[in-house]
Write a protein that holds these residues in place. Structure first.
Motif, PDB file in Angstrom:
ATOM      1  N   ALA A   1      31.098  20.441  24.819  1.00 55.73           N
ATOM      2  CA  ALA A   1      30.190  19.396  24.347  1.00 55.73           C
ATOM      3  C   ALA A   1      31.007  18.257  23.749  1.00 55.73           C
ATOM      4  N   MET A   2      30.444  17.053  23.862  1.00 51.73           N
ATOM      5  CA  MET A   2      31.111  15.878  23.305  1.00 51.73           C
ATOM      6  C   MET A   2      30.258  15.303  22.188  1.00 51.73           C
ATOM      7  N   PRO A   3      30.715  15.357  20.948  1.00 50.18           N
ATOM      8  CA  PRO A   3      29.960  14.709  19.876  1.00 50.18           C
ATOM      9  C   PRO A   3      29.960  13.201  20.121  1.00 50.18           C
ATOM     10  N   ILE A   4      28.846  12.536  19.857  1.00 52.39           N
ATOM     11  CA  ILE A   4      28.777  11.087  20.094  1.00 52.39           C
ATOM     12  C   ILE A   4      28.709  10.338  18.763  1.00 52.39           C
ATOM     13  N   TYR A   5      27.704  10.660  17.963  1.00 48.69           N
ATOM     14  CA  TYR A   5      27.639   9.977  16.681  1.00 48.69           C
ATOM     15  C   TYR A   5      26.975  10.836  15.621  1.00 48.69           C
ATOM     16  N   ARG A   6      27.142  10.413  14.395  1.00 46.14           N
ATOM     17  CA  ARG A   6      26.434  11.040  13.288  1.00 46.14           C
ATOM     18  C   ARG A   6      25.250  10.166  12.931  1.00 46.14           C
ATOM     19  N   GLY A   7      24.107  10.772  12.704  1.00 41.79           N
ATOM     20  CA  GLY A   7      22.865  10.017  12.522  1.00 41.79           C
ATOM     21  C   GLY A   7      22.727   9.367  11.162  1.00 41.79           C
ATOM     22  N   VAL A   8      21.741   8.516  11.097  1.00 41.83           N
ATOM     23  CA  VAL A   8      21.471   7.805   9.863  1.00 41.83           C
ATOM     24  C   VAL A   8      19.951   7.745   9.732  1.00 41.83           C
ATOM     25  N   ARG A   9      19.501   7.646   8.499  1.00 37.88           N
ATOM     26  CA  ARG A   9      18.067   7.509   8.289  1.00 37.88           C
ATOM     27  C   ARG A   9      17.865   6.258   7.454  1.00 37.88           C
ATOM     28  N   ASN A  10      17.071   5.349   7.962  1.00 42.17           N
ATOM     29  CA  ASN A  10      16.864   4.080   7.251  1.00 42.17           C
ATOM     30  C   ASN A  10      15.532   4.099   6.531  1.00 42.17           C
ATOM     31  N   HIS A  11      15.582   3.874   5.242  1.00 39.08           N
ATOM     32  CA  HIS A  11      14.364   3.912   4.427  1.00 39.08           C
ATOM     33  C   HIS A  11      13.987   2.513   3.967  1.00 39.08           C
ATOM     34  N   LEU A  12      12.727   2.365   3.652  1.00 44.38           N
ATOM     35  CA  LEU A  12      12.295   1.222   2.845  1.00 44.38           C
ATOM     36  C   LEU A  12      11.797   1.813   1.534  1.00 44.38           C
ATOM     37  N   ILE A  13      12.344   1.336   0.430  1.00 43.66           N
ATOM     38  CA  ILE A  13      11.932   1.876  -0.866  1.00 43.66           C
ATOM     39  C   ILE A  13      11.584   0.723  -1.790  1.00 43.66           C
ATOM     40  N   ALA A  14      10.374   0.735  -2.294  1.00 43.96           N
ATOM     41  CA  ALA A  14       9.870  -0.389  -3.098  1.00 43.96           C
ATOM     42  C   ALA A  14      10.736  -0.593  -4.337  1.00 43.96           C
ATOM     43  N   LYS A  15      10.770  -1.839  -4.780  1.00 40.41           N
ATOM     44  CA  LYS A  15      11.637  -2.172  -5.911  1.00 40.41           C
ATOM     45  C   LYS A  15      11.188  -1.503  -7.205  1.00 40.41           C
TER      46      LYS A  15
ATOM     47  N   ILE B   1      16.963  10.216  -2.042  1.00 38.04           N
ATOM     48  CA  ILE B   1      17.424  10.264  -0.656  1.00 38.04           C
ATOM     49  C   ILE B   1      18.718  11.063  -0.593  1.00 38.04           C
ATOM     50  N   ASN B   2      18.836  11.882   0.427  1.00 35.14           N
ATOM     51  CA  ASN B   2      20.014  12.732   0.591  1.00 35.14           C
ATOM     52  C   ASN B   2      20.219  13.034   2.063  1.00 35.14           C
TER      53      ASN B   2
ATOM     54  N   LYS C   1       0.821  -1.216   0.000  1.00 33.76           N
ATOM     55  CA  LYS C   1       0.000   0.000   0.000  1.00 33.76           C
ATOM     56  C   LYS C   1       0.855   1.267   0.000  1.00 33.76           C
ATOM     57  N   LEU C   2       2.121   1.110   0.343  1.00 35.83           N
ATOM     58  CA  LEU C   2       3.025   2.255   0.348  1.00 35.83           C
ATOM     59  C   LEU C   2       4.269   1.891  -0.454  1.00 35.83           C
ATOM     60  N   ASP C   3       4.856   2.888  -1.119  1.00 36.84           N
ATOM     61  CA  ASP C   3       6.068   2.637  -1.893  1.00 36.84           C
ATOM     62  C   ASP C   3       7.323   2.994  -1.112  1.00 36.84           C
ATOM     63  N   SER C   4       7.176   3.761  -0.061  1.00 38.46           N
ATOM     64  CA  SER C   4       8.370   4.100   0.703  1.00 38.46           C
ATOM     65  C   SER C   4       8.005   4.425   2.135  1.00 38.46           C
ATOM     66  N   VAL C   5       8.941   4.149   3.024  1.00 40.92           N
ATOM     67  CA  VAL C   5       8.830   4.548   4.420  1.00 40.92           C
ATOM     68  C   VAL C   5      10.127   5.261   4.738  1.00 40.92           C
ATOM     69  N   HIS C   6      10.025   6.483   5.273  1.00 37.63           N
ATOM     70  CA  HIS C   6      11.224   7.306   5.415  1.00 37.63           C
ATOM     71  C   HIS C   6      12.015   7.073   6.682  1.00 37.63           C
TER      72      HIS C   6
ATOM     73  N   ARG D   1      16.633  -5.031   8.053  1.00 36.92           N
ATOM     74  CA  ARG D   1      17.882  -4.844   7.334  1.00 36.92           C
ATOM     75  C   ARG D   1      18.069  -5.895   6.253  1.00 36.92           C
ATOM     76  N   LYS D   2      17.453  -7.049   6.442  1.00 34.76           N
ATOM     77  CA  LYS D   2      17.629  -8.137   5.471  1.00 34.76           C
ATOM     78  C   LYS D   2      16.825  -7.909   4.194  1.00 34.76           C
ATOM     79  N   LYS D   3      15.889  -6.995   4.244  1.00 35.75           N
ATOM     80  CA  LYS D   3      15.042  -6.776   3.074  1.00 35.75           C
ATOM     81  C   LYS D   3      15.837  -6.123   1.944  1.00 35.75           C
ATOM     82  N   PRO D   4      15.551  -6.519   0.711  1.00 34.73           N
ATOM     83  CA  PRO D   4      16.222  -5.854  -0.409  1.00 34.73           C
ATOM     84  C   PRO D   4      15.831  -4.378  -0.521  1.00 34.73           C
TER      85      PRO D   4
END
Lengths: 536, 376
Positions: A501-515, A522-523, A270-275, A286-289
């Protein structure tokens, strides 16, 4: 229960006996009509909530700017197909600074039409900036234009004559901007939706209702076809768009608040992408293509309240920063984040991975001694504050265990609901507190300015004149290599020497994008512009 | 004549309800006119009940109480909200003081509290709930009128499911007291009450939408079932097929509760003298059950129905978020997180109003069901 379930299966069987599903989406419009969106021409995306406002002078959130970014345009835009996201012309064909970058001249396009057919003119930019800065609009992002001469005074009500503000038209298509101080990156501010032009006549005609689908007038690649509150937003290709027209005809954005529900809708086609996907489901997803991660311009950091002893001592702050292994935290989160020690994240001018304090227990212990304490266990208990959230909790617990394991320190954790936490940060921040920063525009100034002594977002209480000067010098520097040097110096001061201040990590965004989707935009900024998208 | 009118109203309401449901499910929606007619008809039926059971004075007194209660509730929540730390426009990115002042001036947040309060109450008197602080440009009234109908529909179906399953289940349990059927239905009821809905919702999705356990060994079959729309959708709120699961899951808990109430009170009634008389008269067990026991054991169910209806038609956060239903439930939670004062106030006042009205209707229905009940 089982009987119930069985019964309902039978009922649903009855209802639907042998109607074969069509992949097209049928939606009911606000006026009661039905509309069929063909599967092959419709991109169906997920948004997490109702856009709080499609009035780009008032919106401050990512959902609203996702919609506005696709229906509307500013003077300048990014080339999101390239990794470093360079600026590209949009409504302005070209721009030119004077020698010390205090004056910028923008040449505007002459072939642009609003969705109601009216030709785009420089006056619309002037109107928009006046509206953004006007105290009556009460725009939160008015400060985006505070670099312009007298803009701040106009917003504060000290100057009531807008013609005194440093922006004017030489002719209908030439905009001249005079800045209060030199600023080499001024055009990148104009990529932000709060600076987009507006049609004052439309706003005045419809009042608060002007952002409804039937009233709004924009000039981007898509038009706002339907906005069914709390349910969906439908965009339609703008056939009169001046640039390259999008290849998809419709973009259907569905509001689904729960990420796991969105993932389920994605799985059922029903959806082509999840941001964004829930961090607890990552292992499975993570195992999904279709799984597509992208590093974004978000830094996660722990700040010190430098007014609170003993952490008013920078040697002690350095010691703590040396004693936290960022890699361990990143491994724990296991979501694709990268450990961060410098302040400017990768992908931005001035990033240098060699800057920052490494995990080094010997050094840390030596520094504690130097600060006059025998060892970590003699330090008073450290309180870490964070807003209530599963991931923040895990990180704080890890830091707690690291500091007690590595230095024998006692650490207490305090969590508060978000708005309560913000209130605490404003009035009396915890000795150590967690925060993050997402870039508004891809320029290092956006990150470095955060820690200046006059920045409202600097909650550490730390202020350093040398740092402020470096940042100001870098902001006005047009020569890139000189700018990089200045930022290097400033970063060293910030995260190696003074360590507020102590930087800890740089973030990531995980998407699901239909084949079936090609060229999904994505940027690192999380700006989704859908005109490049192709559907199979 | 009067008796006849009563049964016309009773059957009329029941019949119209059934008609509306059938139209909603099979005719692709209910015309607005019919909804209005239904509302007026039900109101008329209720008024008839009030007049017939001489409860008019009582209802009028209670109406005055309602207004007073609403006033107290609105005042209390207005003041309580201001004691919450953090304001509606506090965000991660701090604002320059001048901008903050502009915003506070625009939304009247810089006025003294007493003035804000009187402004709000004056607006409320004119039916104006004010502007949302989160969804800029939308009034609270807009938000409520967009989301309440969805929650209302979901809630009504859930209530009907609760009654349709709960009462028979309770009666069966009472009829076969201490037998296998009793144990079975009460086991069902206890699990229905104790299982949290976020669990039942997800389990139901596994079975009804994803085809568990078929999907483990015959995924192609499940695909076909999906293709022919035999399995239910995992979420959204578009066609009657989308209504089934959320309504069902929302109805489970009240159904279980009603079953237990019905059973307890039916057992109680069964032991009373008039039932013994009926038995002695030689009436069949079936007749006793449906004609005498049922009607008299419904009073406790009716009591429970008041708060249930008010609670359930204003939306459920869990069900609405799991199934992506665009209802009102999520606003109850999120408006507080957002410190969206006018929306919180609007929701509180609406909810209190519905709760009070539902209880009033229940009190009137008591009298209709059992004329011996005294009202004061």
């Amino acid at each position: 229960m089982k009987i119930l379930l069985l019964f309902m299966v039978l009922v649903s069987l009855l209802f639907t006996a042998c109607t074969k599903r069509s992949k097209d989406t049928k939606i009911e419009l606000e006026n009661g009509e039905e509309m069929i969106l063909p599967y092959k021409e419709t991109l169906r995306i997920h948004i997490v909530s109702e856009p709080p406002s499609l009035d780009w002078h008032k919106a401050t959130d990512t959902t609203s700017s996702l919609i506005t970014g696709n229906t509307h345009e500013g003077l300048v835009s990014y080339d999101i197909t390239k990794e470093e996201m360079p600026l590209r012309p949009a409504l302005a064909e070209s721009w030119e600074p004077n020698k010390d970058s205090t004056q910028w001249v923008f040449k505007l396009r002459k072939d642009v039409k609003w969705t109601d057919g009216v030709a785009f003119k420089g006056q619309h930019v002037l109107d928009a900036w006046m509206r953004l800065l006007s105290p009556d609009t009460a725009s939160e992002y008015a400060y985006f234009l505070f670099a312009i001469k007298n803009a701040r005074a106009f917003n504060e009500g000290k100057e009531t004559d807008f013609s005194k503000v440093g922006v004017s038209l030489k002719d209908d298509y030439t905009l001249v901007v005079n800045l209060a101080r030199p600023m080499s990156f001024f055009p990148s501010l104009l990529t932000h939706s709060s600076t987009f032009p507006v049609r004052l006549d439309v706003v005045e005609k419809h009042g608060d209702q002007w952002t409804e689908a039937k009233n709004i007038v924009t000039l981007g690649a898509f038009t706002l076809k339907e906005w069914k509150h709390d349910e969906l937003v439908l965009l339609e290709r703008n056939e009169n768009y001046y640039g390259k027209k999008p290849s998809v005809k419709y973009v259907l954005a569905r509001m689904v608040e729960k990420y796991s529900t969105a993932v389920r809708l994605f799985d059922s086609g029903k959806l082509d992408s999840v941001h964004e996907v829930p961090s607890k489901d990552l292992r499975k997803l993570r195992k999904k293509p279709e799984f597509t991660p992208i590093q974004n311009l978000l830094i996660y950091y722990y700040g010190f309240n430098v007014d609170k002893p003993p952490y008013n001592n920078k040697i002690l702050r350095r010691a703590i920063s040396h004693a936290i292994d960022r890699d361990e935290i990143v491994k724990l989160l296991d979501g694709g984040q990268t450990a961060l020690r410098s302040w400017i994240p990768k992908g931005l001018l001035g990033h240098d991975a060699s800057i920052g304090l490494r995990f080094d227990l010997e050094k840390s212990k030596a520094l504690i001694k130097q600060a006059g304490f025998e060892d970590g266990s003699k330090l008073p208990p450290l309180v870490i504050g964070f807003n209530t959230n599963e991931d923040h909790q895990r990180i704080a617990e890890n830091v707690q265990s690291q500091l007690s394991r590595n230095l024998g320190m006692k650490v207490e954790l305090r969590n508060e609901e978000w708005k309560v936490y913000l209130n605490t940060l404003k009035s009396d921040p915890y000795p150590v507190f967690r925060l993050g920063w997402i870039a508004d525009y891809p320029d290092p100034d956006n990150f470095m300015n955060l820690m200046t002594s006059y920045s409202e977002n600097n909650r550490t209480g730390w202020g350093n004149q040398e740092f402020d000067k470096l940042i100001e010098a870098a902001a006005s520097e047009l020569d890139e290599s000189k700018r990089i040097e200045l930022y290097k110096k400033a970063q060293k001061l910030l995260v190696e020497d003074e360590v507020p201040a102590m930087p800890i990590y740089r973030g990531v965004r995980n998407h699901l994008i239909a084949k079936r989707i090609k060229d999904y935009p994505i940027n690192p900024l999380g700006y989704y512009r859908f005109w490049e998208v192709k559907l199979k | 004549m009067m008796e006849k009118l009563g049964s016309i109203f009773a059957w009329g309401v029941a019949g119209l309800t059934a008609l509306l449901i059938i139209m909603d499910f099979f005719a692709g929606g209910i015309p607005d006119g019919l909804v209005w007619f239904y509302c007026f008809f039900s109101l008329a039926a209720l008024m008839y009940g009030v007049i017939k059971s001489h409860a008019l004075v009582f209802v009028m007194k209670r109406s005055i109480h309602t207004v007073i209660s609403l006033f107290v509730i609105a005042t209390a929540s207005f003041l309580l909200l201001r004691t919450l730390p953090g304001g509606p426009f506090d965000q991660e990115k701090a604002l320059p003081p001048a901008i903050k002042e502009n915003i506070e001036a625009k939304y009247g947040l810089n006025k003294p509290l007493i003035e804000q309060y009187s402004d709000y109450m004056l607006g409320l008197l004119q039916g104006d709930f004010g502007q949302s602080y989160k969804y800029l440009g939308r009034t609270v009234w807009d938000i409520l009128s967009d989301s309440f109908p969805v929650s209302l529909k979901l809630g009504i179906y859930a209530c009907l499911i609760a009654l349709l399953f709960g009462i028979p289940l309770g009666l069966i349990a009472a009829r076969f007291h201490n037998k296998a059927a009793d144990t079975a239905s009460m086991t069902l009821a206890v699990s229905g009450v104790s299982l949290p809905s976020f669990l039942t919702a997800v389990v139901a999705i596994q079975f009804l939408s994803l085809g568990f356990p078929l999907n483990l060994f015959a995924p192609e079959l499940v695909e076909t079932l999906k293709e022919y729309e035999i399995l239910l959708p995992v979420g959204l709120w578009e066609t009657p097929r989308h209504y089934i699961m959320p309504c069902l899951i929302l109805g489970i808990r009240p159904a279980a509760f009603i079953a237990r109430l019905t059973r307890a009170s039916a057992l109680d009634v069964t032991q009373s003298d008039f039932i013994r008389t009926a038995r002695a008269k030689g009436l069949s067990e079936q007749k006793i059950l449906f004609k005498h026991v049922l009607k008299n054991s419904l009073i406790p169910v009716l009591t429970y129905l008041g708060p249930l209806v008010a609670g359930i038609i204003t939306g459920s956060f869990v069900i609405e978020t799991i199934y992506a239903v665009p209802g009102m439930g999520k606003h109850f939670i999120q408006s507080v997180f957002n410190r969206d004062y006018p929306l919180i106030m609007g929701l509180t006042v609406l909810f209190s109003f519905l709760l009070i009205v539902a209880n009033l209707v229940v009190d009137v229905l008591y009298k209709v069901v059992d004329p011996r009940i005294e009202m004061s």
